[in-house]
Design an enzyme around this catalytic site. Structure first.
Site: not given
Length: 183
Positions: A23, A58, A61, A70, A117, A130, A167
């Site tokens: 399933r 990304r 940061h 996180k 991160h 997250y 960035d």
């Protein structure tokens, strides 16, 4: 659930137990007591999701003050996820670790407070999720350049990543005033 320490103290790779049959599958992505026993004693206050295309990077940061631990995972697609220790006085200051997270492997990475991160998308698209231990405080967030040569992250890229202006213009770690970094 398997919990594997990474090369950085306190950063953990988590492999939740997957229950599947004809399933589909079921996975318990967070359970306070089980994760506490694994070393993640966190009170999460905010959940976030981002959707990105291949080659989007990304990061890197961090928020300080209002540091965020996180617990990150990919719901669909695949990313290479990175944590960098920037805690002042840490023996592993400036070192990084990375992990492939995907909707298929369902792995999670615990990135504690005090770590930069970031991630790059390796699949056509990725839905990234997250849990955070503090609210988003944009006035305390800053970035460090993704390709900082002193950090030396080996990103699995065939071409230059697609970056936000923030960035792309982020400073090197050595140019961040020490008092701006978490202790």
């Amino acid at each position: 659930m398997n919990v594997t320490p990474t090369t950085l103290p306190d950063v953990l790779l988590i492999e939740p137990q997957i229950h599947g049959d004809h399933r589909g599958w079921f996975v318990e992505s967070w359970q306070r007591e089980r994760y506490r026993e694994a070393g993640i004693d966190a009170d999460f206050v905010q959940d976030n999701q981002s959707f990105s295309a291949r080659g989007i990077l990304r990061g890197l940061h961090i928020q300080n003050p209002h540091g965020q631990g996180k617990l990150v995972q990919v719901i669909q697609g695949e990313v290479f996820d990175v944590a960098v220790d920037v805690r002042r006085g840490s023996p592993s200051f400036g070192r990084w670790t990375g992990a492939h997270l995907s909707g298929e492997n369902k792995h999670q990475l615990w990135v504690p407070e005090g770590f930069l991160h970031g991630f790059v998308v390796l699949s056509d698209t990725a839905l990234f999720s997250y849990k955070c231990t503090d609210l988003y405080h944009p006035e305390t967030q800053f970035a460090v350049r993704w390709d900082d040569p002193d950090i030396g992250i080996v990103w699995p890229l065939d071409e230059a990543p697609k970056l936000s202006t923030k960035d792309r213009e982020a400073p090197l770690l050595r140019d961040i005033p020490a008092e701006r970094l978490p202790s």
